[in-house]
Scaffold this motif. Structure first.
Motif, PDB file in Angstrom:
ATOM      1  N   ARG A  54      -3.652   4.394  25.452  1.00  0.00           N
ATOM      2  CA  ARG A  54      -4.184   4.648  24.118  1.00  0.00           C
ATOM      3  C   ARG A  54      -4.166   3.413  23.225  1.00  0.00           C
ATOM      4  NH1 ARG A  54      -6.407   8.896  26.319  1.00  0.00           N
ATOM      5  NH2 ARG A  54      -5.442  10.938  25.947  1.00  0.00           N
ATOM      6  N   GLY A  55      -3.771   2.264  23.775  1.00  0.00           N
ATOM      7  CA  GLY A  55      -3.704   1.041  22.980  1.00  0.00           C
ATOM      8  C   GLY A  55      -5.046   0.385  22.763  1.00  0.00           C
ATOM      9  N   GLY A  56      -6.023   0.729  23.596  1.00  0.00           N
ATOM     10  CA  GLY A  56      -7.340   0.142  23.395  1.00  0.00           C
ATOM     11  C   GLY A  56      -8.118  -0.044  24.685  1.00  0.00           C
ATOM     12  N   GLY A  58      -7.675   1.532  27.667  1.00  0.00           N
ATOM     13  CA  GLY A  58      -7.956   2.765  28.398  1.00  0.00           C
ATOM     14  C   GLY A  58      -7.607   2.720  29.874  1.00  0.00           C
ATOM     15  N   PHE A  59      -6.668   1.851  30.254  1.00  0.00           N
ATOM     16  CA  PHE A  59      -6.260   1.759  31.658  1.00  0.00           C
ATOM     17  C   PHE A  59      -5.376   2.955  32.015  1.00  0.00           C
ATOM     18  CE2 PHE A  59      -3.830   0.224  35.290  1.00  0.00           C
ATOM     19  CZ  PHE A  59      -4.823  -0.356  36.056  1.00  0.00           C
ATOM     20  N   PRO A  60      -5.616   3.602  33.191  1.00  0.00           N
ATOM     21  CA  PRO A  60      -4.833   4.795  33.538  1.00  0.00           C
ATOM     22  C   PRO A  60      -3.323   4.515  33.557  1.00  0.00           C
ATOM     23  CG  PRO A  60      -6.717   4.581  35.000  1.00  0.00           C
ATOM     24  CD  PRO A  60      -6.667   3.324  34.175  1.00  0.00           C
ATOM     25  N   MET A  63      -1.298   4.965  36.903  1.00  0.00           N
ATOM     26  CA  MET A  63      -1.567   3.877  37.845  1.00  0.00           C
ATOM     27  C   MET A  63      -0.789   2.624  37.451  1.00  0.00           C
ATOM     28  SD  MET A  63      -5.172   2.484  39.280  1.00  0.00           S
ATOM     29  CE  MET A  63      -6.144   3.866  38.831  1.00  0.00           C
ATOM     30  N   LYS A  64      -0.774   2.347  36.143  1.00  0.00           N
ATOM     31  CA  LYS A  64      -0.019   1.185  35.661  1.00  0.00           C
ATOM     32  C   LYS A  64       1.452   1.315  36.067  1.00  0.00           C
ATOM     33  CE  LYS A  64      -0.541  -1.040  31.468  1.00  0.00           C
ATOM     34  NZ  LYS A  64      -0.464  -1.174  30.010  1.00  0.00           N
ATOM     35  N   TRP A  65       1.997   2.493  35.909  1.00  0.00           N
ATOM     36  CA  TRP A  65       3.402   2.704  36.262  1.00  0.00           C
ATOM     37  C   TRP A  65       3.644   2.478  37.762  1.00  0.00           C
ATOM     38  CZ3 TRP A  65       5.412   7.701  33.314  1.00  0.00           C
ATOM     39  CH2 TRP A  65       5.302   7.474  31.931  1.00  0.00           C
ATOM     40  N   TYR A 169      -1.400 -10.514  14.599  1.00  0.00           N
ATOM     41  CA  TYR A 169      -2.208  -9.561  15.374  1.00  0.00           C
ATOM     42  C   TYR A 169      -2.089  -9.837  16.863  1.00  0.00           C
ATOM     43  CZ  TYR A 169      -6.690  -7.795  17.328  1.00  0.00           C
ATOM     44  OH  TYR A 169      -7.669  -7.200  18.075  1.00  0.00           O
ATOM     45  N   ILE A 170      -2.053 -11.115  17.219  1.00  0.00           N
ATOM     46  CA  ILE A 170      -2.078 -11.462  18.641  1.00  0.00           C
ATOM     47  C   ILE A 170      -0.879 -10.882  19.390  1.00  0.00           C
ATOM     48  CG2 ILE A 170      -0.936 -13.713  18.327  1.00  0.00           C
ATOM     49  CD1 ILE A 170      -3.772 -12.791  20.801  1.00  0.00           C
ATOM     50  N   CYS A 171       0.211 -10.598  18.683  1.00  0.00           N
ATOM     51  CA  CYS A 171       1.393 -10.048  19.356  1.00  0.00           C
ATOM     52  C   CYS A 171       1.177  -8.617  19.845  1.00  0.00           C
ATOM     53  CB  CYS A 171       2.619 -10.142  18.462  1.00  0.00           C
ATOM     54  SG  CYS A 171       3.143 -11.843  18.253  1.00  0.00           S
ATOM     55  N   GLU A 173      -1.300  -8.123  21.909  1.00  0.00           N
ATOM     56  CA  GLU A 173      -1.687  -8.426  23.295  1.00  0.00           C
ATOM     57  C   GLU A 173      -0.386  -8.472  24.084  1.00  0.00           C
ATOM     58  OE1 GLU A 173      -2.594 -10.301  26.950  1.00  0.00           O
ATOM     59  OE2 GLU A 173      -1.211 -11.147  25.509  1.00  0.00           O
ATOM     60  N   GLU A 174      -0.370  -7.799  25.245  1.00  0.00           N
ATOM     61  CA  GLU A 174       0.932  -7.508  25.843  1.00  0.00           C
ATOM     62  C   GLU A 174       1.749  -8.735  26.235  1.00  0.00           C
ATOM     63  OE1 GLU A 174       0.083  -4.806  28.997  1.00  0.00           O
ATOM     64  OE2 GLU A 174      -0.906  -6.299  30.245  1.00  0.00           O
ATOM     65  N   THR A 175       1.108  -9.795  26.703  1.00  0.00           N
ATOM     66  CA  THR A 175       1.932 -10.938  27.111  1.00  0.00           C
ATOM     67  C   THR A 175       2.376 -11.754  25.893  1.00  0.00           C
ATOM     68  OG1 THR A 175      -0.019 -12.330  27.543  1.00  0.00           O
ATOM     69  CG2 THR A 175       0.887 -11.092  29.406  1.00  0.00           C
ATOM     70  N   VAL A 206       6.749  -2.762  32.055  1.00  0.00           N
ATOM     71  CA  VAL A 206       5.563  -1.998  31.673  1.00  0.00           C
ATOM     72  C   VAL A 206       5.438  -2.056  30.156  1.00  0.00           C
ATOM     73  CG1 VAL A 206       4.632   0.341  31.417  1.00  0.00           C
ATOM     74  CG2 VAL A 206       5.442  -0.437  33.647  1.00  0.00           C
ATOM     75  N   VAL A 207       4.242  -2.379  29.685  1.00  0.00           N
ATOM     76  CA  VAL A 207       3.973  -2.334  28.247  1.00  0.00           C
ATOM     77  C   VAL A 207       3.003  -1.187  28.009  1.00  0.00           C
ATOM     78  CG1 VAL A 207       3.101  -3.554  26.223  1.00  0.00           C
ATOM     79  CG2 VAL A 207       4.220  -4.839  28.062  1.00  0.00           C
ATOM     80  N   ASN A 208       3.385  -0.256  27.163  1.00  0.00           N
ATOM     81  CA  ASN A 208       2.514   0.873  26.822  1.00  0.00           C
ATOM     82  C   ASN A 208       2.485   1.103  25.322  1.00  0.00           C
ATOM     83  OD1 ASN A 208       3.119   2.826  29.768  1.00  0.00           O
ATOM     84  ND2 ASN A 208       1.125   2.213  28.993  1.00  0.00           N
TER      85      ASN A 208
HETATM   86  C1  FMN Z   1      -5.707  -9.228  20.743  1.00  0.00           C
HETATM   87  C2  FMN Z   1      -5.146  -7.940  21.264  1.00  0.00           C
HETATM   88  C3  FMN Z   1      -4.432  -7.102  20.414  1.00  0.00           C
HETATM   89  C4  FMN Z   1      -3.890  -5.917  20.885  1.00  0.00           C
HETATM   90  N1  FMN Z   1      -3.201  -5.133  20.015  1.00  0.00           N
HETATM   91  C5  FMN Z   1      -2.625  -3.999  20.486  1.00  0.00           C
HETATM   92  C6  FMN Z   1      -1.850  -3.182  19.609  1.00  0.00           C
HETATM   93  O1  FMN Z   1      -1.683  -3.487  18.427  1.00  0.00           O
HETATM   94  N2  FMN Z   1      -1.291  -2.055  20.109  1.00  0.00           N
HETATM   95  C7  FMN Z   1      -1.438  -1.693  21.422  1.00  0.00           C
HETATM   96  O2  FMN Z   1      -0.893  -0.684  21.856  1.00  0.00           O
HETATM   97  N3  FMN Z   1      -2.170  -2.445  22.273  1.00  0.00           N
HETATM   98  C8  FMN Z   1      -2.763  -3.583  21.834  1.00  0.00           C
HETATM   99  N4  FMN Z   1      -3.472  -4.367  22.704  1.00  0.00           N
HETATM  100  C9  FMN Z   1      -3.565  -3.940  24.118  1.00  0.00           C
HETATM  101  C10 FMN Z   1      -2.329  -4.394  24.892  1.00  0.00           C
HETATM  102  O3  FMN Z   1      -2.547  -5.704  25.393  1.00  0.00           O
HETATM  103  C11 FMN Z   1      -2.021  -3.490  26.062  1.00  0.00           C
HETATM  104  O4  FMN Z   1      -3.154  -3.355  26.832  1.00  0.00           O
HETATM  105  C12 FMN Z   1      -1.543  -2.132  25.673  1.00  0.00           C
HETATM  106  O5  FMN Z   1      -0.416  -2.204  24.854  1.00  0.00           O
HETATM  107  C13 FMN Z   1      -1.197  -1.337  26.889  1.00  0.00           C
HETATM  108  O6  FMN Z   1      -0.793  -0.045  26.531  1.00  0.00           O
HETATM  109  P1  FMN Z   1      -1.609   1.227  26.970  1.00  0.00           P
HETATM  110  O7  FMN Z   1      -1.998   1.037  28.422  1.00  0.00           O
HETATM  111  O8  FMN Z   1      -0.649   2.341  26.800  1.00  0.00           O
HETATM  112  O9  FMN Z   1      -2.784   1.305  26.092  1.00  0.00           O
HETATM  113  C14 FMN Z   1      -4.053  -5.549  22.243  1.00  0.00           C
HETATM  114  C15 FMN Z   1      -4.785  -6.379  23.079  1.00  0.00           C
HETATM  115  C16 FMN Z   1      -5.327  -7.559  22.607  1.00  0.00           C
HETATM  116  C17 FMN Z   1      -6.095  -8.412  23.524  1.00  0.00           C
END
Ligand code: FMN
Ligand code: SF4
Ligand code: FES
Lengths: 452, 163
Positions: A54-56, A58-60, A63-65, A169-171, A173-175, A206-208
């Motif tokens: 639900r972070g954006g 839409g990866f299952p 499967m990620k787990w 904002y960039i934080c 992004e998971e890495t 795992v980042v979710n």
């Molecule tokens: C620039 C950028 C910003 C992001 N910001 C968020 C964020 O604020 N919250 C979030 O959950 N995922 C954000 N993401 C997506 C994460 O990298 C990551 O895919 C996500 O946390 C995975 O969780 P999910 O699989 O449960 O969605 C962002 C990605 C990018 C590239």
């Protein structure tokens, strides 16, 4: 077909306390998972549920787990992404503020499935007061034996910590998030290795997103198969949508995926229609990064099918005539709004938030911002529009992380659908400086959509 | 600036949340703490102190402090209005609110009022887009802003400061 799985209890007085949450059936999923299921069985249920991140992206989630590396003797981490900085998005905040124990319970279930004994919630620094709400919920859960050592006598240990970011904002992004959690600048890492193999402190991670983790609770309570029956096709379950802009009822709504966009925007149950009786001009349906849709592509796809709030329907037509569900940041623009100004505004945002590691992103966003500022302020040339197009194409796909794409797509979509508006700014420099393009009603007339 | 005993305890608690030898992870939370203790901004001396507490080099602290927008590397007012200017707030009148604040305080962005109480800066989306226009003040959000609301906030904080 309205149904809530996450926020169904959010309105109950005192639900932010352990006592009330528990009385309302809370922590049943944690008990069920820890006492009667194996970690693999939990992951299997999440897979069956069809839940997508639900972070954006839409990866299952299941499967990620299942990709998480499990080397002997190496700790594994779960990191909850509560950075929520995508313009237009404020749903995770709502969930954490209103029903913090749902996230804590979801973290217990997810951590057990992953074999993680430490989970970090990385929350954007501006949500300072929510840190206290979460820490209180965590302490209560611990006092009641749901966190700490040997949870419910199962031998499973878990600690949850809340880590505050500091405005970047960039934080999200998971890495970059992991770098930040290690006390560094939020510079995204080159992948591979993926966090599933080498994440926090070089350990499998795992980042979710907050909402994904919370969704594990209803999934375990109702089983994955039952969850998968809710929603439509591959868009299963419910989704939190943050609605903002020129609408009567901005706010956070939990919808069943598959609801029509028109019903979401126009019905009183959700956005309540356009504010002040204005006409609909455009909508950014999934957070600032996704392509803007003009009014005539919002309720119907280019094929004339009803546009639905699903991953598939919103992206129907690709970028030519579609957009994305993204983070569910639903931003609505009325007839008075100026697309050039909005595009400039978003581009300034991405320039400001670029970490600066890759030249296409660092230089490209700055260059686009300058061009858009000139156009918006009546100093642009027709060639600038083509130059903008050119620059965004050269950024997209040529960077370490997807922020480059996120900066390109809004520019591309704005030019694709509203080119005449950019041209008007060039041909009417004086008027462009004086007022919004959108306010020139004699030039721009959008049809009023039928009420739902 | 040096932390008092309560603050030092908090630093200890923060550091204990990470594996041994990963105390650098506490840097951002400790910088938040230091910024509050130092009157809402970070000078070199404060950053060096944080470095010594966490046993990392000074440059590691500067690198981080300069990356994140919430860390103020110059003095700001005792009450800093961080006003959102991003898209959803923009279409709900953020520009007018910013102009009003500028007029009301009589200072430009980044300047501090002569009594040292107020300053403002424009920031990007804070996750309150549905409650626009908005600003952040300390640990809290002020939403659905109007000129009257700004007046009330300014008055309330003048009173708080005993003026
Ligand atoms: C620039 C950028 C910003 C992001 N910001 C968020 C964020 O604020 N919250 C979030 O959950 N995922 C954000 N993401 C997506 C994460 O990298 C990551 O895919 C996500 O946390 C995975 O969780 P999910 O699989 O449960 O969605 C962002 C990605 C990018 C590239
Ligand atoms: S694309 Fe932009 S934000 Fe992402 S790593 Fe490159 S410079 Fe940084
Ligand atoms: S745009 Fe202002 S809070 Fe999101």
């Amino acid at each position: 077909m309205s149904r809530k799985l996450l926020l169904d209890k959010a309105h109950i007085a005192g639900i932010e306390t352990f006592e009330v949450y528990r009385k309302e059936g809370g922590y049943r999923a944690a008990e069920k998972a820890l006492k009667s299921m194996t970690p693999d069985e939990i992951t299997e249920e999440v897979k069956k549920s069809g839940l997508r991140g639900r972070g954006g992206a839409g990866f299952p989630t299941g499967m990620k787990w299942s990709f998480l590396a499990k080397p002997e003797g190496v700790p594994r981490y779960l990191v909850c992404n509560a950075d929520e900085s995508e313009p237009g998005t404020f749903k995770d905040r709502f969930l954490m503020e209103k029903i913090p124990h749902l996230l804590v319970e979801g973290l217990i279930v997810s951590s057990f499935a992953l074999g993680a004994n430490t989970a970090y919630i990385y929350i954007r620094g501006e949500y300072a007061w929510i840190v206290h709400i979460l820490e209180k919920a965590i302490a209560e859960a611990k006092n009641n034996g749901f966190l700490g050592k040997n949870i419910l006598g199962t031998g499973f240990d878990l600690e949850i910590y809340v880590q505050r970011g500091a405005g970047a904002y960039i934080c999200g992004e998971e890495t970059a998030l992991l770098e930040s959690l290690e006390g560094k600048r939020g510079n995204p890492r080159i992948k591979p290795p993926f966090p599933a193999v080498k994440g926090l402190y070089d350990c499998p991670t795992v980042v979710n997103n907050v909402e994904s983790i919370a969704a594990s609770v209803p999934i375990i309570n109702m089983t994955g198969d039952e969850y998968a029956k809710i929603g439509l096709g591959r868009s299963t379950g419910t989704k939190l949508i943050s609605a903002s802009g020129n609408i009567n009822k901005p706010g956070v709504y939990e919808i069943v995926l598959g609801l029509s966009v028109e019903e979401f925007l126009m019905s009183d149950e959700y956005c309540g229609g356009m504010k002040n009786g204005k006409k609909l001009k455009a909508c950014v349906p999934g957070g600032s990064s996704v392509p803007i849709l003009p009014h005539d592509l919002l309720f119907k796809t280019a094929n004339g099918e009803t546009r639905l709030m699903t991953y598939e329907s919103l992206s129907d037509g690709g970028f030519a005539t579609g957009s994305m569900l993204g983070s569910g940041g639903f931003i609505v623009y009325d007839e008075d709004q100026c697309i050039v100004e909005n595009t400039y505004n978003f581009t300034r945002f991405y320039r400001h938030e670029s970490c600066g590691q890759c030249s296409p992103c660092r230089e490209g966003t700055g260059w686009m911002e300058k061009l858009l500022w000139r156009l918006e302020n009546g100093q642009g040339k027709i060639e600038d529009i083509d130059l903008l197009w050119d620059i965004q194409r050269k950024i997209e796909g040529n960077t370490i992380c997807p922020l480059g794409d996120a900066a390109s797509w809004p520019v591309a979509a704005a030019i694709r659908h509203f080119r005449e508006e950019f041209e008007w700014h060039v041909t009417h420099p004086k008027e462009a400086m004086e007022r919004n393009y959108g306010l020139r009603k004699n030039i721009y007339v959008a049809p009023t959509p039928a009420g739902a | 600036m040096k932390f008092n005993e309560t603050e030092l305890k908090e630093v200890e608690r923060l550091v204990s949340r990470y594996p041994a030898d990963r105390q650098k992870s506490a840097l951002i939370p400790v910088l938040h703490l230091a910024q509050v203790a130092n009157g809402n901004w970070l000078d070199a001396e404060t950053m060096d102190y944080v470095a010594s507490l966490l046993k990392i080099t000074n440059i590691e602290v500067y690198e981080v402090a300069s990356f994140y927008s919430m860390f103020n590397l110059k003095p700001v007012g005792k009450y800093l209005f961080e006003v959102c200017q991003t898209g959803p707030c923009n279409i709900q009148g953020a520009k007018d609110i910013i102009a009003y604040i500028e007029k009301k305080l009589g200072v430009k962005e980044g300047e501090v009022t002569s009594d040292g109480l107020f300053s403002f800066k424009r920031v990007e989306c804070l996750g309150a887009c549905g409650y626009a226009p908005m600003l952040q003040l300390g640990e809290h959000f002020k939403e659905h802003l109007t000129p009257e609301k700004i007046d009330a906030i300014v008055d309330e904080h003048r009173m708080k400061a005993g003026l």
